[in-house]
Structure formats: structure tokens, C-alpha cells
Design an enzyme around this catalytic site. Structure first.
Site, PDB file in Angstrom:
ATOM      1  N   ALA A 125       0.841  -1.207   0.000  1.00 21.19           N
ATOM      2  CA  ALA A 125       0.000   0.000   0.000  1.00 21.19           C
ATOM      3  C   ALA A 125       0.868   1.246   0.000  1.00 21.19           C
ATOM      4  O   ALA A 125       1.685   1.429   0.895  1.00 21.19           O
ATOM      5  CB  ALA A 125      -0.897  -0.014   1.234  1.00 21.19           C
ATOM      6  N   SER A 164      12.092  -0.184  -3.383  1.00 24.32           N
ATOM      7  CA  SER A 164      12.388   0.230  -4.761  1.00 24.32           C
ATOM      8  C   SER A 164      13.885   0.422  -4.944  1.00 24.32           C
ATOM      9  O   SER A 164      14.590   0.821  -4.010  1.00 24.32           O
ATOM     10  CB  SER A 164      11.675   1.550  -5.030  1.00 24.32           C
ATOM     11  OG  SER A 164      12.167   2.159  -6.192  1.00 24.32           O
ATOM     12  N   TYR A 208       8.894  10.741  -2.802  1.00 24.03           N
ATOM     13  CA  TYR A 208       8.496   9.326  -2.939  1.00 24.03           C
ATOM     14  C   TYR A 208       9.675   8.420  -2.574  1.00 24.03           C
ATOM     15  O   TYR A 208       9.540   7.481  -1.778  1.00 24.03           O
ATOM     16  CB  TYR A 208       8.017   9.048  -4.373  1.00 24.03           C
ATOM     17  CG  TYR A 208       8.108   7.591  -4.747  1.00 24.03           C
ATOM     18  CD1 TYR A 208       7.152   6.682  -4.319  1.00 24.03           C
ATOM     19  CD2 TYR A 208       9.188   7.108  -5.503  1.00 24.03           C
ATOM     20  CE1 TYR A 208       7.262   5.333  -4.632  1.00 24.03           C
ATOM     21  CE2 TYR A 208       9.303   5.772  -5.813  1.00 24.03           C
ATOM     22  CZ  TYR A 208       8.342   4.882  -5.375  1.00 24.03           C
ATOM     23  OH  TYR A 208       8.460   3.554  -5.675  1.00 24.03           O
ATOM     24  N   LYS A 253      10.425   5.620   0.734  1.00 24.50           N
ATOM     25  CA  LYS A 253      10.900   4.221   0.667  1.00 24.50           C
ATOM     26  C   LYS A 253      12.116   4.036   1.584  1.00 24.50           C
ATOM     27  O   LYS A 253      12.221   3.040   2.310  1.00 24.50           O
ATOM     28  CB  LYS A 253      11.254   3.829  -0.766  1.00 24.50           C
ATOM     29  CG  LYS A 253      10.064   3.737  -1.710  1.00 24.50           C
ATOM     30  CD  LYS A 253       9.170   2.528  -1.416  1.00 24.50           C
ATOM     31  CE  LYS A 253       7.991   2.418  -2.357  1.00 24.50           C
ATOM     32  NZ  LYS A 253       6.964   1.475  -1.919  1.00 24.50           N
ATOM     33  N   LEU A 286       6.833   4.286 -18.417  1.00 32.04           N
ATOM     34  CA  LEU A 286       7.029   4.066 -19.853  1.00 32.04           C
ATOM     35  C   LEU A 286       6.070   3.034 -20.459  1.00 32.04           C
ATOM     36  O   LEU A 286       5.407   3.322 -21.461  1.00 32.04           O
ATOM     37  CB  LEU A 286       8.489   3.636 -20.087  1.00 32.04           C
ATOM     38  CG  LEU A 286       8.854   3.330 -21.530  1.00 32.04           C
ATOM     39  CD1 LEU A 286       8.728   4.581 -22.410  1.00 32.04           C
ATOM     40  CD2 LEU A 286      10.284   2.773 -21.608  1.00 32.04           C
ATOM     41  N   GLY A 307      15.247  14.494 -12.554  1.00 28.71           N
ATOM     42  CA  GLY A 307      15.420  13.420 -11.570  1.00 28.71           C
ATOM     43  C   GLY A 307      15.765  12.063 -12.160  1.00 28.71           C
ATOM     44  O   GLY A 307      16.108  11.142 -11.424  1.00 28.71           O
ATOM     45  N   ASP A 308      15.648  11.902 -13.507  1.00 30.25           N
ATOM     46  CA  ASP A 308      15.964  10.593 -14.104  1.00 30.25           C
ATOM     47  C   ASP A 308      17.479  10.342 -14.107  1.00 30.25           C
ATOM     48  O   ASP A 308      18.247  11.213 -14.506  1.00 30.25           O
ATOM     49  CB  ASP A 308      15.476  10.536 -15.564  1.00 30.25           C
ATOM     50  CG  ASP A 308      14.016  10.129 -15.671  1.00 30.25           C
ATOM     51  OD1 ASP A 308      13.454   9.638 -14.675  1.00 30.25           O
ATOM     52  OD2 ASP A 308      13.438  10.307 -16.764  1.00 30.25           O
TER      53      ASP A 308
HETATM   54  N1  UFG Z   1      10.129   7.474 -20.100  1.00 35.13           N
HETATM   55  C1  UFG Z   1       9.943   8.142 -21.298  1.00 35.13           C
HETATM   56  N2  UFG Z   1       8.687   8.602 -21.585  1.00 35.13           N
HETATM   57  C2  UFG Z   1       7.620   8.401 -20.754  1.00 35.13           C
HETATM   58  C3  UFG Z   1       7.824   7.695 -19.532  1.00 35.13           C
HETATM   59  C4  UFG Z   1       9.093   7.262 -19.240  1.00 35.13           C
HETATM   60  O1  UFG Z   1      10.884   8.344 -22.074  1.00 35.13           O
HETATM   61  O2  UFG Z   1       6.500   8.854 -21.085  1.00 35.13           O
HETATM   62  C5  UFG Z   1      11.491   6.975 -19.789  1.00 35.13           C
HETATM   63  C6  UFG Z   1      12.055   7.562 -18.503  1.00 35.13           C
HETATM   64  O3  UFG Z   1      12.705   8.771 -18.782  1.00 35.13           O
HETATM   65  C7  UFG Z   1      13.000   6.455 -18.074  1.00 35.13           C
HETATM   66  C8  UFG Z   1      12.332   5.182 -18.572  1.00 35.13           C
HETATM   67  O4  UFG Z   1      11.397   5.587 -19.562  1.00 35.13           O
HETATM   68  O5  UFG Z   1      14.206   6.586 -18.753  1.00 35.13           O
HETATM   69  C9  UFG Z   1      11.582   4.447 -17.483  1.00 35.13           C
HETATM   70  O6  UFG Z   1      10.702   5.364 -16.845  1.00 35.13           O
HETATM   71  P1  UFG Z   1       9.591   4.897 -15.821  1.00 35.13           P
HETATM   72  O7  UFG Z   1       8.875   6.129 -15.369  1.00 35.13           O
HETATM   73  O8  UFG Z   1       8.796   3.799 -16.409  1.00 35.13           O
HETATM   74  O9  UFG Z   1      10.428   4.264 -14.636  1.00 35.13           O
HETATM   75  P2  UFG Z   1      11.544   4.951 -13.721  1.00 35.13           P
HETATM   76  O10 UFG Z   1      12.794   4.178 -13.926  1.00 35.13           O
HETATM   77  O11 UFG Z   1      11.617   6.402 -13.848  1.00 35.13           O
HETATM   78  O12 UFG Z   1      10.864   4.727 -12.318  1.00 35.13           O
HETATM   79  C10 UFG Z   1      10.979   3.536 -11.685  1.00 35.13           C
HETATM   80  C11 UFG Z   1       9.796   3.308 -10.753  1.00 35.13           C
HETATM   81  C12 UFG Z   1       9.832   4.255  -9.599  1.00 35.13           C
HETATM   82  C13 UFG Z   1      11.189   4.323  -8.983  1.00 35.13           C
HETATM   83  C14 UFG Z   1      12.209   4.628 -10.022  1.00 35.13           C
HETATM   84  C15 UFG Z   1      13.605   4.684  -9.472  1.00 35.13           C
HETATM   85  O13 UFG Z   1       8.574   3.473 -11.455  1.00 35.13           O
HETATM   86  O14 UFG Z   1       8.928   3.763  -8.644  1.00 35.13           O
HETATM   87  O15 UFG Z   1      12.169   3.608 -10.999  1.00 35.13           O
HETATM   88  O16 UFG Z   1      13.928   3.458  -8.903  1.00 35.13           O
HETATM   89  F1  UFG Z   1      11.244   5.306  -8.049  1.00 35.13           F
END
Ligand code: UFG
Length: 338
Positions: free
Chosen positions: A81, A124, A149, A153, A200, A294-295
Site C-alpha cells: 500500500a 524500490s 516518494y 521508501k 514508460l 530526476g531521471d
Molecule cells: N520514459 C519516457 N517517456 C515516458 C515515460 C518514461 O521516455 O512517457 C522513460 C524515462 O525517462 C526512463 C524510462 O522511460 O528513462 C523508465 O521510466 P519509468 O517512469 O517507467 O520508470 P523509472 O525508472 O523512472 O521509475 C521507476 C519506478 C519508480 C522508482 C524509479 C527509481 O517506477 O517507482 O524507478 O527506482 F522510483
């Protein structure tokens, strides 16, 4: 075992429920459906042919949770949750801290009162923060996060770990997920985000089914092989199997143990788009846009510990992840019927 799934109607909880029921365990699900649908419970029962005990309640609500613990003899808790949208957490930090920390504290208090000694936590890869080198190994210290977020965690891991220091009979397993995607291979369960998807794969799936016009790839100038970010994508049913292994391990141990749940292999955003196109036969319209704040450029798991200690290994390929996502999305274009 009789296992409480807090937040068990959501994406990862619902797939884990199927895996636990199929292995012969019983499950009790508590969910307030704030980011999930009661229809997921029906689908879990249909897939497994087993009954789920379900409560509609907020996991922060002590009185409601006392009732759940009072009415069920529980052996273990899995804590799914929580609020999980990175961007939203920057806008609403207090709500994120209140919700995520409170759910954890309420569960720990109820466990103490009911003498339940085992909890598995949805953590995570984000807790490795910005300082650690890739691939991430469980022995690394938690790092600093770029958003509330991620900090929730980190804090929840600390709280759970502290609880095992004080109570020597308590067993805590922290599962650090990498990037879960995919769906149950029946096409009946899958990820159903509210509003515009943050992640993504659900975004790609909604472009494929015609709900969104095109995908924006966040950044094409990263120091990676094709300039787009790389992540360790893991099939949600492999992840669900990791929970089965973790809960069986936790029931036999005491103290805190941490496991990465990833495949150990990274893929770029462009590789994911290509794999999805191949698996679905649908062309995905996209454009390269600016980086998302933040990425990190890339990260993936060292998954050796889960293999060695839990005997867990991922068995599904990137093609399976894309094929199953597409089956789910094409069978349920609008997600669960609310
Ligand atoms: N991305 C795009 N376009 C989009 C969405 C995502 O290019 O519309 C890219 C992001 O920049 C990233 C990759 O796709 O490079 C993956 O993105 P996600 O949002 O799917 O996943 P994240 O790695 O950013 O996030 C995940 C988890 C979070 C966690 C994070 C860090 O969803 O819970 O990893 O561990 F916090």
C-alpha cells in the site's frame, strides 16, 4: 500460510495474489481502491478458482486494520500500500510522507498487537539514490533520493529495520523492485494507471491502443549506447514469484534481509519501443523530448543474492513482457471497468 496483502488490488499486489493462491497459500486483501479497482479481485478469483477475503479500507486506518487482524489468523503481511508517483510526490510531499509512513506504522502496530512476526515490504531501486555505482548490490548503503516518494521508501526501510532490532522475533524482508512491466498471460490482470501514465510501458500500451497520440522519449542525449535511459525491466509475474519466495523465506527467518528483484540486464527506451512494436505488430509514434527531472541515465540490479538465497530467477523475456502487456491492453483498452 494466510497472508495479508495490504494494497493487494493494485498492479503488483494483484499479480502476487495469483502467484500465492496458485502455490496453495490463502490471501486477505485490504485496499481502499484509491489507485486500483475491485474488479481486480474478481479477476484474481477467476484466474485461480480460489476465494479471496477482501476488505475495503485505508491501511492507515488503525480501527479498520485492527478488525482485519482480529478476524483473520495471519502468518505474514506483504505491504504494497502506498502512493508511488514520483512527480506528484514533489508537488504533494506532506501527503506522500503522511500516507506512506502511516500505512507502515499502522501495519507494524497491528502486527505487534496480533503477534504477527513476518512482513515483506515493497521497496524500490530508488533507495540506492544518486551516489551508488551500477549495478546495484544489496550491501551498498542507501543513497540520497531526488524526490519525496524515494525518501518515503528509504524511511520505511529504516523503520522496518529498526523494528527488527527491537523485536528479535520479527522477520522483515525488503524487496527492492527495479522496473516491473508486463501482465498476467491470461490478459485478465494488468497495470491500469489513473489519468496520464507516468511510467514508460503503460504509456506505450496506451499509444498502441489509440488512447494517446504519441510517446515522448524523455531525453536522447544521455551517456548511454543510444542516448536514451537504460533500466532493468522485470516481468510482473517473475516479480510476483519473488514475493512467493520471499514470504516463504521470511516465515523461516528473523531480522532484516534485503533482496534486489531485477533481471540484471538493462534496456534503453528505444529498445523497449522496438521490442513492443515487434511483439504487438503496432507502430508506436514517438518523438525525442527534453530530459525528465530526476531521471538517472541508467541503472540495473545485481540479482545474485535473490538467486543464491531465495533460489529465485527471472524466466520471462523482454518479448514476454511486451506480448503480455499488449494482450492485457488490447483485451482491456480502458483498463478495468470501474
Ligand atoms: N520514459 C519516457 N517517456 C515516458 C515515460 C518514461 O521516455 O512517457 C522513460 C524515462 O525517462 C526512463 C524510462 O522511460 O528513462 C523508465 O521510466 P519509468 O517512469 O517507467 O520508470 P523509472 O525508472 O523512472 O521509475 C521507476 C519506478 C519508480 C522508482 C524509479 C527509481 O517506477 O517507482 O524507478 O527506482 F522510483
Amino acid at each position: 500460510m494466510n497472508i495479508l496483502l495490504a494494497g493487494g488490488a493494485g498492479y503488483i499486489g494483484s499479480h502476487t495474489a495469483v502467484e500465492l493462491l496458485s502455490a496453495g497459500h490463502s490471501v486477505v486483501i485490504v485496499d481502499d481502491y484509491s489507485n486500483s479497482s475491485p474488479e481486480a479481485i474478481n479477476r484474481i478469483e477467476e484466474i485461480t478458482g480460489k476465494k479471496v477475503t477482501a476488505y475495503t479500507a485505508d491501511v492507515k486506518d488503525k480501527a479498520a486494520m485492527r478488525k482485519v487482524f482480529g478476524e483473520n489468523k495471519l502468518d505474514c503481511v506483504i505491504h504494497f500500500a502506498g502512493l508511488k508517483a514520483v512527480g506528484e510526490s514533489v508537488q504533494q510531499p506532506v501527503r506522500y510522507y503522511r500516507n506512506n509512513i502511516d500505512t507502515t506504522l499502522t501495519l507494524l502496530e497491528c502486527m505487534q498487537e496480533a503477534d504477527v512476526k513476518c512482513i515483506v515490504f515493497s521497496s524500490s531501486a530508488t533507495v540506492y539514490g544518486e551516489e551508488n555505482k551500477i549495478p546495484y548490490v544489496e550491501t551498498m548503503k542507501r543513497g540520497s533520493c531526488s524526490n519525496p516518494y524515494g525518501w518515503t521508501k528509504v524511511m520505511m526501510e529504516e523503520i522496518l529495520e529498526d523494528a527488527t532490532v527491537a523485536d528479535k522475533d520479527l522477520s522483515v524482508v525488503l524487496l527492492r523492485y527495479f522496473n516491473p512491466i508486463g501482465a498476467h498471460d491470461s490478459g485478465m490482470l494488468g497495470e491500469d494507471p489513473q489519468g496520464i501514465p507516468n511510467n514508460l510501458m503503460p504509456y506505450i500500451a496506451q499509444v498502441a491502443v489509440g488512447r494517446r497520440d504519441k510517446l515522448t522519449v524523455f531525453g536522447g542525449d544521455y551517456p548511454t549506447p543510444d542516448g536514451t535511459c537504460r533500466r532493468d525491466y522485470i516481468h510482473v509475474m517473475d516479480l510476483a514469484n519473488g514475493h512467493l519466495k520471499a514470504v516463504e523465506y521470511a516465515a523461516q527467518h528473523k531480522g532484516t534481509e534485503v533482496f534486489n528483484l531485477g533481471t540484471g540486464t538493462p534496456y534503453s527506451v528505444l529498445e523497449i519501443i522496438k521490442a513492443f512494436e515487434n511483439a504487438s505488430g503496432v507502430n508506436i509514434k514517438y518523438e525525442i523530448g527534453p530530459r525528465r527531472a530526476g531521471d538517472l541515465p541508467e541503472f540495473w540490479a545485481n540479482a545474485n543474492k535473490a538467486a543464491n538465497v531465495l533460489g529465485w530467477k527471472t524466466v520471462r523475456t523482454l518479448e514476454d513482457m511486451c506480448k503480455d502487456t499488449w494482450k492485457w491492453q488490447s483485451m482491456n483498452p480502458q483498463g478495468y471497468i470501474k
